[in-house]
Design an enzyme around this catalytic site. Structure first.
Site, PDB file in Angstrom:
ATOM      1  N   LYS A   1      -5.449  -2.481   2.869  1.00 22.72           N
ATOM      2  CA  LYS A   1      -4.900  -3.748   2.377  1.00 22.72           C
ATOM      3  C   LYS A   1      -3.671  -4.133   3.208  1.00 22.72           C
ATOM      4  O   LYS A   1      -3.118  -3.293   3.938  1.00 22.72           O
ATOM      5  CB  LYS A   1      -4.519  -3.606   0.895  1.00 22.72           C
ATOM      6  CG  LYS A   1      -3.436  -2.563   0.624  1.00 22.72           C
ATOM      7  CD  LYS A   1      -3.323  -2.244  -0.866  1.00 22.72           C
ATOM      8  CE  LYS A   1      -2.236  -1.209  -1.103  1.00 22.72           C
ATOM      9  NZ  LYS A   1      -2.236  -0.727  -2.498  1.00 22.72           N
TER      10      LYS A   1
ATOM     11  N   TYR B   1      27.496 -11.851  13.496  1.00 23.90           N
ATOM     12  CA  TYR B   1      27.755 -12.718  12.350  1.00 23.90           C
ATOM     13  C   TYR B   1      28.708 -12.056  11.362  1.00 23.90           C
ATOM     14  O   TYR B   1      28.605 -10.866  11.078  1.00 23.90           O
ATOM     15  CB  TYR B   1      26.449 -13.028  11.616  1.00 23.90           C
ATOM     16  CG  TYR B   1      25.586 -14.042  12.314  1.00 23.90           C
ATOM     17  CD1 TYR B   1      25.972 -15.377  12.395  1.00 23.90           C
ATOM     18  CD2 TYR B   1      24.377 -13.660  12.890  1.00 23.90           C
ATOM     19  CE1 TYR B   1      25.179 -16.313  13.036  1.00 23.90           C
ATOM     20  CE2 TYR B   1      23.572 -14.586  13.528  1.00 23.90           C
ATOM     21  CZ  TYR B   1      23.977 -15.913  13.601  1.00 23.90           C
ATOM     22  OH  TYR B   1      23.195 -16.829  14.226  1.00 23.90           O
TER      23      TYR B   1
HETATM   24  C1  LIG Z   1      -2.313   0.679  -2.449  1.00 25.13           C
HETATM   25  C2  LIG Z   1      -3.212   1.487  -3.306  1.00 25.13           C
HETATM   26  C3  LIG Z   1      -3.643   2.765  -2.926  1.00 25.13           C
HETATM   27  C4  LIG Z   1      -3.086   3.465  -1.712  1.00 25.13           C
HETATM   28  O1  LIG Z   1      -1.828   3.981  -2.063  1.00 25.13           O
HETATM   29  P1  LIG Z   1      -0.935   4.830  -1.031  1.00 25.13           P
HETATM   30  O2  LIG Z   1       0.209   5.272  -1.858  1.00 25.13           O
HETATM   31  O3  LIG Z   1      -0.552   3.899   0.050  1.00 25.13           O
HETATM   32  O4  LIG Z   1      -1.790   5.945  -0.555  1.00 25.13           O
HETATM   33  C5  LIG Z   1      -4.567   3.417  -3.715  1.00 25.13           C
HETATM   34  N1  LIG Z   1      -5.038   2.844  -4.845  1.00 25.13           N
HETATM   35  C6  LIG Z   1      -4.632   1.638  -5.276  1.00 25.13           C
HETATM   36  C7  LIG Z   1      -5.161   1.093  -6.541  1.00 25.13           C
HETATM   37  C8  LIG Z   1      -3.694   0.926  -4.533  1.00 25.13           C
HETATM   38  O5  LIG Z   1      -3.263  -0.278  -4.966  1.00 25.13           O
END
Ligand SMILES: *Cc1c(COP(=O)(O)O)cnc(C)c1O
Length: 373
Positions: A41, A262
């Site tokens: 994702k 800045y």
């Molecule tokens: C993002 C996500 C993962 C992966 O989690 P990590 O901590 O990055 O390994 C797994 N399951 C769900 C439902 C998620 O939203």
């Protein structure tokens, strides 16, 4: 705007696909009785799902998770047909036909999503694949106990659903001592007993390190694939994946008492040589690193001085030999010696945010055997 030219770009981001694949193999190796998916994702946590997905497929991964339907549609076009793509959020209302048309599998998080997916199954006259998510402690997605009661009371609730997996998500897996982990495990086991007996998935990256009880049939690692430490405060067993190098635009000598940047946030205490580097918060170099961040040249740590600007940072290079640093010199901003977790700790955030903030102005270069894809 995605410059891929290392000559014209202000900074170079190198992404090691072999390291990602090695990390996936290492995680899969820890899951004794089950398989290992990949969570890609948010554009593979900022590293490019169109490159990371096919590389992981070539390494043997067949199950991919994204959050949004649109991410799934984009990924579908670069993965072979034997890859299954799951949509963590499920379809937004009305998007069910798109999910089906692109061969994506929704994670069903509510009775409403279940009803909509069942309705589409009825319309099309065939069983449609789905994952059912149950809430065991996150309290933001997934069926509640009351939902499971309702589901148990309705013999038609899963008619037309080809239930592939039951899953839940851990809230504190990176803290092995937190009692919420075993509580969620108990709740998950109890919820499974109320559902058809299908394979199950509970562990994210950190969950895989909580031991075999948490593994079930499918691991769902994301962050650890990309080099983030899975256990807070412990040695990181994962390979480092990214190297970020920023180019020096110019250097200058300033007198003691001269303020830099800045807000005059930092003032030289001695005659100082300052290098201005072509990366800023617009590139995901977090502004909270102002006056705190560390960068490296030839392995030597150099302090960031003054505020992080939109397009530049300034570093104190007084200790570096005069002729070693000039316009165009590459400064290591993130990499094996300065990992995303260390940067995150310095910035007051987590490695996940450092990765997903990585900007679009870098010349991205993929290395490793999957790089030709
Ligand atoms: C993002 C996500 C993962 C992966 O989690 P990590 O901590 O990055 O390994 C797994 N399951 C769900 C439902 C998620 O939203």
């Amino acid at each position: 705007m995605t410059p891929q030219n290392p000559i014209t770009a202000g900074a170079l981001l190198t992404i090691d696909l072999d390291a990602i694949c090695d990390n996936w193999r290492a995680l899969r190796g820890r899951i004794a009785g089950g398989d290992c998916a990949a969570v890609v994702k948010a554009d593979a946590y900022g590293l490019g799902a169109r490159r990371v997905g096919p590389a992981l497929h070539a390494a043997g991964c067949r199950h991919f998770f994204v959050a949004h339907v649109d991410e799934g549609i984009a990924l579908r076009s670069v993965l072979p047909d034997d890859a299954t793509i799951f949509i963590l959020h499920g379809p937004p209302p009305g998007a069910e036909p798109e999910v089906l048309a692109h061969g994506l599998v929704p994670v069903i998080n509510s009775l409403q999503q279940l009803a909509a997916w069942r309705g589409l199954a009825r319309q099309t006259g065939r069983a449609l694949p789905a994952i059912l998510q149950v809430d065991t402690g996150m309290a933001h997605l997934g069926l509640t106990n009351a939902d499971l009661d309702a589901l148990g009371a309705d013999p038609e609730a899963l008619t037309g659903i080809d239930l592939r997996l039951v899953m839940s998500h851990l809230v504190s897996a990176e803290a092995p001592e937190d009692p919420i982990n075993s509580l969620q495990l108990q709740r998950f086991v109890a919820a499974r007993r109320r559902l058809p007996s299908v394979p199950a998935s509970l562990a994210n990256s950190s969950g895989i390190f909580l031991g075999p009880n948490f593994h079930f049939d499918l691991g769902r690692p994301g962050a650890a694939l990309y080099g983030v430490a899975p256990i807070a405060g412990a040695a990181n067993p994962m390979r480092s994946v990214i190297r970020l190098q920023g180019k020096v635009i110019q250097t200058r000598h300033i007198d003691a008492g001269t303020a830099v940047g800045y807000g005059q946030h930092w003032t030289a205490a001695r005659p100082t040589r300052v290098a201005t580097v072509s990366v800023g918060y617009a590139d995901g170099y977090l502004r909270s690193l102002s006056n705190r961040g560390q960068v490296h040249l030839d392995g030597q740590a150099l302090p960031l001085v003054g505020r992080v600007s939109m397009d530049t940072i300034t570093i104190d290079v007084t200790e570096v030999p005069e002729d070693r640093i000039h316009a165009g010199t590459l400064i290591d901003l993130a990499g094996p010696g300065n990992g995303v977790d260390a940067i995150a700790a310095c910035a007051g955030t987590i490695g996940y945010e450092v990765l997903t903030s990585l900007g679009q102005r870098y010349a991205r270069q993929y290395v490793g055997s999957g790089a030709q894809a």
